[in-house]
Design a protein around this motif. Structure first.
Motif, PDB file in Angstrom:
ATOM      1  N   GLY A  81     -29.904  -9.675 -46.763  1.00 49.15           N
ATOM      2  CA  GLY A  81     -29.860  -9.997 -45.339  1.00 49.15           C
ATOM      3  C   GLY A  81     -28.508 -10.544 -44.918  1.00 49.15           C
ATOM      4  O   GLY A  81     -27.601 -10.728 -45.721  1.00 49.15           O
ATOM      5  N   ARG A  82     -28.387 -10.807 -43.621  1.00 47.15           N
ATOM      6  CA  ARG A  82     -27.115 -11.258 -43.067  1.00 47.15           C
ATOM      7  C   ARG A  82     -26.842 -12.733 -43.293  1.00 47.15           C
ATOM      8  O   ARG A  82     -25.708 -13.172 -43.221  1.00 47.15           O
ATOM      9  CB  ARG A  82     -27.074 -10.973 -41.569  1.00 47.15           C
ATOM     10  N   PHE A  83     -27.878 -13.536 -43.546  1.00 50.95           N
ATOM     11  CA  PHE A  83     -27.693 -14.974 -43.661  1.00 50.95           C
ATOM     12  C   PHE A  83     -27.338 -15.429 -45.078  1.00 50.95           C
ATOM     13  O   PHE A  83     -26.861 -16.534 -45.273  1.00 50.95           O
ATOM     14  CB  PHE A  83     -28.943 -15.720 -43.194  1.00 50.95           C
ATOM     15  N   LEU A  84     -27.603 -14.616 -46.084  1.00 51.07           N
ATOM     16  CA  LEU A  84     -27.312 -14.966 -47.471  1.00 51.07           C
ATOM     17  C   LEU A  84     -26.199 -14.079 -48.011  1.00 51.07           C
ATOM     18  O   LEU A  84     -25.988 -12.965 -47.537  1.00 51.07           O
ATOM     19  CB  LEU A  84     -28.565 -14.803 -48.335  1.00 51.07           C
ATOM     20  N   HIS A  85     -25.485 -14.568 -49.015  1.00 52.10           N
ATOM     21  CA  HIS A  85     -24.398 -13.783 -49.589  1.00 52.10           C
ATOM     22  C   HIS A  85     -24.951 -12.702 -50.519  1.00 52.10           C
ATOM     23  O   HIS A  85     -26.045 -12.820 -51.054  1.00 52.10           O
ATOM     24  CB  HIS A  85     -23.419 -14.693 -50.330  1.00 52.10           C
ATOM     25  N   ASP A  86     -24.163 -11.649 -50.708  1.00 53.63           N
ATOM     26  CA  ASP A  86     -24.542 -10.550 -51.591  1.00 53.63           C
ATOM     27  C   ASP A  86     -24.358 -10.966 -53.052  1.00 53.63           C
ATOM     28  O   ASP A  86     -23.470 -11.744 -53.379  1.00 53.63           O
ATOM     29  CB  ASP A  86     -23.689  -9.315 -51.319  1.00 53.63           C
TER      30      ASP A  86
END
Length: 156
Positions: A84-89
């Motif tokens: 998702g956009r809120f957590l880092h890859d």
């Protein structure tokens, strides 16, 4: 002479392995969580608990965002887990993957893949098409090991 380089470069471009993307599975637990949080937010707004309702809505948005925008990308030499956009890859080199084990919870409600990589690090994956995901990962890891062996032979 110039044309030979052009055709070799063009052949390399077409032989290059492309990225493969797998979507996250929309599980029963995620559906239940979204429904429960939605009902709780509605109830809190109904009873005029605005501050508590806003906190629940923020949690609801985070859950929905993670469920909808999570994916697993298998690249040439990496597995990228996008949560998702809120957590880092999370980027895992394919050569670091030690084991991939299918796991289930106690009552069998949740099914996921446990990926062991590096020095005992663990992460989970829930791809929608699990069989294709495993096939693709095994193929890329096998190809990676063959490329490493060829490089060692060329070096010796």
């Amino acid at each position: 002479m110039h044309f030979e380089r052009f055709y070799k470069a063009k052949a390399y471009f077409f032989l290059k392995i492309m990225d493969r993307t797998f979507q996250h599975r929309f599980t029963l637990g995620a559906k239940s969580g979204i429904i429960i949080l939605s009902l709780l937010a509605f109830y809190l707004f109904w009873t005029k608990g605005i501050l508590a309702a806003l906190i629940v809505v923020v949690a609801l948005v985070a859950v929905i965002e993670r469920v909808l925008h999570s994916c697993y990308i298998v690249r040439d030499h990496d597995l990228v887990i996008h949560r998702g956009r809120f957590l880092h890859d999370i980027q895992i080199p394919l050569s670091d993957i030690r084991a991939i084990r299918p796991m289930t919870t106690t009552w069998g409600l949740v099914h996921y893949l446990l990926i062991e990589y590096g020095d005992g690090k663990l992460t989970s994956a829930e791809p929608h098409d699990e069989d294709s995901f495993l096939k693709c990962l095994r193929k890329r890891i096998h190809d990676e090991h063959q490329d490493d062996q060829k490089e060692k032979e060329d070096f010796d």
